[in-house]
Design an enzyme around this catalytic site. Structure first.
Site, PDB file in Angstrom:
ATOM      1  N   LYS A  64      -1.933   6.541   0.365  1.00  0.00           N
ATOM      2  CA  LYS A  64      -2.631   5.121   0.658  1.00  0.00           C
ATOM      3  C   LYS A  64      -3.790   5.255   1.568  1.00  0.00           C
ATOM      4  O   LYS A  64      -4.914   4.389   1.274  1.00  0.00           O
ATOM      5  CB  LYS A  64      -1.395   4.636   1.581  1.00  0.00           C
ATOM      6  CG  LYS A  64      -2.034   2.946   1.869  1.00  0.00           C
ATOM      7  CD  LYS A  64      -0.670   2.425   2.728  1.00  0.00           C
ATOM      8  CE  LYS A  64      -1.206   2.955   4.163  1.00  0.00           C
ATOM      9  NZ  LYS A  64      -0.391   1.949   5.084  1.00  0.00           N
ATOM     10  N   ASP A  88       0.296  -0.619   0.239  1.00  0.00           N
ATOM     11  CA  ASP A  88       1.164  -0.724   1.551  1.00  0.00           C
ATOM     12  C   ASP A  88       2.215  -1.887   1.451  1.00  0.00           C
ATOM     13  O   ASP A  88       2.592  -2.419   0.198  1.00  0.00           O
ATOM     14  CB  ASP A  88       0.298  -1.180   2.653  1.00  0.00           C
ATOM     15  CG  ASP A  88      -0.371  -2.746   2.543  1.00  0.00           C
ATOM     16  OD1 ASP A  88      -0.008  -3.485   1.615  1.00  0.00           O
ATOM     17  OD2 ASP A  88      -0.946  -3.387   3.526  1.00  0.00           O
TER      18      ASP A  88
END
Length: 209
Positions: free
Chosen positions: A120, A138
């Site tokens: 991420k 997320d």
């Protein structure tokens, strides 16, 4: 979601916010990297409060190493998991200096080799700092993808891979930010908001299934 619905979804997001940007404050690719590492299990607002003063004294890996772990810890002690994050920031700064000449690398493999940097975080840096059409999944994007049917999946990677397939190419560069902001301000966890009248940023849309 079917293809025409997906096109409409992103067309409306694009119209509402043509140039979406991260809400994390940063100066350069290095400070962006540090901010994203610090943002894990923390709010952007909380991170910005800590990094405002921090980046005034340490906006390069060399300056961060000179600052040292103890002083860095003092700057970020209001952020969750601050001790571990301080260690990671110092270690990644060391690696940037030793392996990359103090420059943030531009490949996923090199980024993910840095302490505290997962997929991420690498996706955010690649997108925001280097203009690559990546999508960092997320909690907000994971929720939006599953709730709307845009990209369902049991893991962030599964949702990311589906998004990369279904998001029209012309929207892919900004899709990451549109989806995060939509999840943060409209398609919120407890109860999606039905209108845009009290949602920030202004004019952001409620687009629910």
């Amino acid at each position: 979601m079917k293809k025409p619905q997906i096109e409409e979804f992103f067309a409306r997001l694009s119209k509402a916010l043509p140039e979406p940007r991260t809400e994390l404050q940063f100066i350069n690719p290095y400070t962006l990297l540090v901010a994203v590492v610090l943002s894990a299990q923390a709010t952007d607002k909380g991170v910005n409060k800590a990094t405002g003063p921090l980046f005034k004294v340490a906006d390069t890996p060399q300056k961060m190493l000179k600052l040292g772990e103890a002083k860095l810890t003092d700057y970020i002690k209001t952020i969750g998991l601050f001790r571990t994050k301080a260690k990671n920031v110092i270690k990644l700064s060391e690696m940037l200096v030793e392996l990359h000449g103090g420059i943030v690398p531009q490949t996923r493999e090199e980024l993910e080799a840095l302490p505290g940097v997962g997929r991420k975080t690498a996706n955010v840096v690649l997108n925001v700092a280097f203009g690559e059409p990546t999508i960092a999944v997320d909690t907000h994007i994971f929720r939006v993808g599953n709730r709307t049917g845009l990209a369902t999946g049991k893991t962030p990677l599964e949702v990311e891979e589906k998004l990369m397939k279904v998001v029209p190419e012309k929207y892919r560069m900004h899709a990451h930010h549109w989806l995060i902001l939509h999840g943060r301000y409209t398609c919120i966890a407890r109860k999606p908001r039905p209108s845009i009248s009290r949602v920030q940023p202004p004019s952001f849309l409620s687009l629910r299934r």
